[in-house]
Design an enzyme around this catalytic site. Structure first.
Site, mmCIF file in Angstrom:
data_model
loop_
_atom_site.group_PDB
_atom_site.id
_atom_site.type_symbol
_atom_site.label_atom_id
_atom_site.label_comp_id
_atom_site.label_asym_id
_atom_site.label_seq_id
_atom_site.Cartn_x
_atom_site.Cartn_y
_atom_site.Cartn_z
ATOM 1 N N CYS A 247 0.831 -1.202 0.000
ATOM 2 C CA CYS A 247 0.000 0.000 0.000
ATOM 3 C C CYS A 247 0.869 1.257 0.000
ATOM 4 O O CYS A 247 0.618 2.199 -0.751
ATOM 5 C CB CYS A 247 -0.927 -0.009 1.215
ATOM 6 S SG CYS A 247 -2.056 1.394 1.286
ATOM 7 N N CYS B 122 -6.285 -2.950 7.200
ATOM 8 C CA CYS B 122 -7.535 -2.198 7.097
ATOM 9 C C CYS B 122 -8.674 -2.982 6.454
ATOM 10 O O CYS B 122 -9.838 -2.766 6.774
ATOM 11 C CB CYS B 122 -7.311 -0.882 6.367
ATOM 12 S SG CYS B 122 -6.841 -1.020 4.632
#
Length: 381
Positions: A120, A217
């Site tokens: 990410c 997440c």
């Protein structure tokens, strides 16, 4: 925005007054990035907060313990309103799915243990968001990561955070020299998270007491297997649990439920010796288990190497360095032998257990704090 070399450097190392220095702050809605934004706004910088919507916002609203969910977007917006700077939300769901989530699922199906937070940073935050910051004519981009950027004789260097318990250098090894020129990490010098929370309270931030995020997440409650089964229906095919000596000990419901080094939850109780997962054989759908000593590894092949140390990566045949093969472990002494510009072999001077394909191997200067880069562990032991 021209830079005047005769102008004294501001706190971000740029030769401009803070009021003329635009900073994009990547805001997750958590305490760390909120403090960075508030700190820079108080110093008089032209702060622009940006939050990425990375996955289904509606499904995330009720979920705690993860960044970039609906609640967190709301919290980031409240911080911006409290401190009086603009805030934008960018829809990066498709980018995040393609660059991070799909590879995460496929890696697990391939018997690896991926680290999606690194991807990410590499593929979304420090690439696409960084380009957005430049489009907004920002002079730099700041994040709430616990890591230090320090001036070195050959340019900016990446160093471990002052607080070893919060250090996030393992997750940022793929930061390039060009990105490092543009990035700033204002929290890296803080001695503890207590200091960060004290600053949040001083700035009157509504997130001052917000708990730290714990999970990846998009993985609620750490249940990786459930997420993979949702992304890849039918992926969890059953198979055998086999001892390294060839004995079939039981059956499993899919290798996605196992990782190298795992001991608990194997479902093969009643044995006289503790057994660990030592290998995942994707082709035969077998989970191979054995005694703890079988986990010990000395040679670690890595690829996709990112080098931010001095000189070229292949300038020397081998280097003495320290490495981390897991985010939670202290650096250990090793020999780094480049095989090409992007591949290398790492020899650990003391064997480590549970070295797993898909994890990162991060390089550090021996006995120091400097991050030299790293690569991805890519094949079996």
């Amino acid at each position: 925005m021209s830079l005047d070399a005769a102008q004294p450097l501001n706190s971000l190392g740029l030769p401009k007054p803070p009021a003329e220095t635009r900073v994009v702050v990547a805001m997750s809605g958590g305490v760390d990035s909120s403090v960075v934004a508030a700190m820079l706004a108080e110093e008089g910088y032209d702060v622009v907060g940006v939050t990425l919507q990375l996955y289904d916002h509606g499904a995330a609203l009720a979920k705690k313990g993860a960044c970039c969910a609906g609640r967190d977007i709301h919290d980031a917006r409240r911080v911006a309103e409290t401190r009086g700077f603009p805030h934008y939300v960018l829809d990066y769901e498709n980018v995040f799915r393609e660059a991070v989530i799909d590879e995460f699922a496929d890696s697990y199906l391939g018997g690896a243990t991926p680290v999606p937070c690194i991807r990410c940073n590499e593929r979304v935050k420090f690439r696409d968001l960084l380009e957005t910051a430049k489009d907004l004519e920002a002079d730099c981009m700041a994040t709430g990561h616990y890591i230090r950027r320090e001036a070195g004789p050959a340019g900016p260097e990446l160093h471990m955070a002052a607080d070893g318990a919060r250090d996030q250098s393992y997750f940022l090894f793929s930061t390039t020299r060009e990105q490092l020129d543009y990035l700033r990490f204002p929290l890296g010098h803080l001695a503890s998270k207590d200091e960060t929370r004290a600053l949040a309270a001083r700035y009157g931030l509504p997130v001052a007491e917000k708990p730290d995020s714990q999970d990846i997440c998009f993985v609620p409650n750490g249940d990786y297997a459930a997420v993979i089964e949702k992304l890849r229906p039918g992926a969890a095919e059953p198979g055998e649990i086999v001892h390294a000596d060839g004995r079939v000990l039981g059956e499993h419901k899919g290798i996605i439920h196992y990782t190298v080094g795992q001991r608990r939850g194997l479902g093969i109780g009643g044995l006289s010796e503790p057994l660990y997962v030592v290998k995942l054989d994707v082709e035969t759908r077998r989970v191979i288990v054995g005694p703890k000593e079988m986990l010990a590894t000395r040679r670690v092949p890595v690829r996709e190497v990112n080098w931010i140390g001095d000189g070229g990566f292949t300038d020397t045949a081998e280097r003495e360095i320290s490495v981390k093969v897991r985010s939670t472990r202290a650096p250990s002494e090793a020999i780094l032998r480049p095989l090409s510009e992007t591949e290398a072999e790492v020899e650990l001077l003391s064997p480590e257990e549970g070295v797993s394909t898909g994890q990162a191997c991060v390089f550090y200067a021996t006995g120091g704090t400097r991050v030299l880069g790293g690569g991805w562990i890519w094949r079996g032991r």
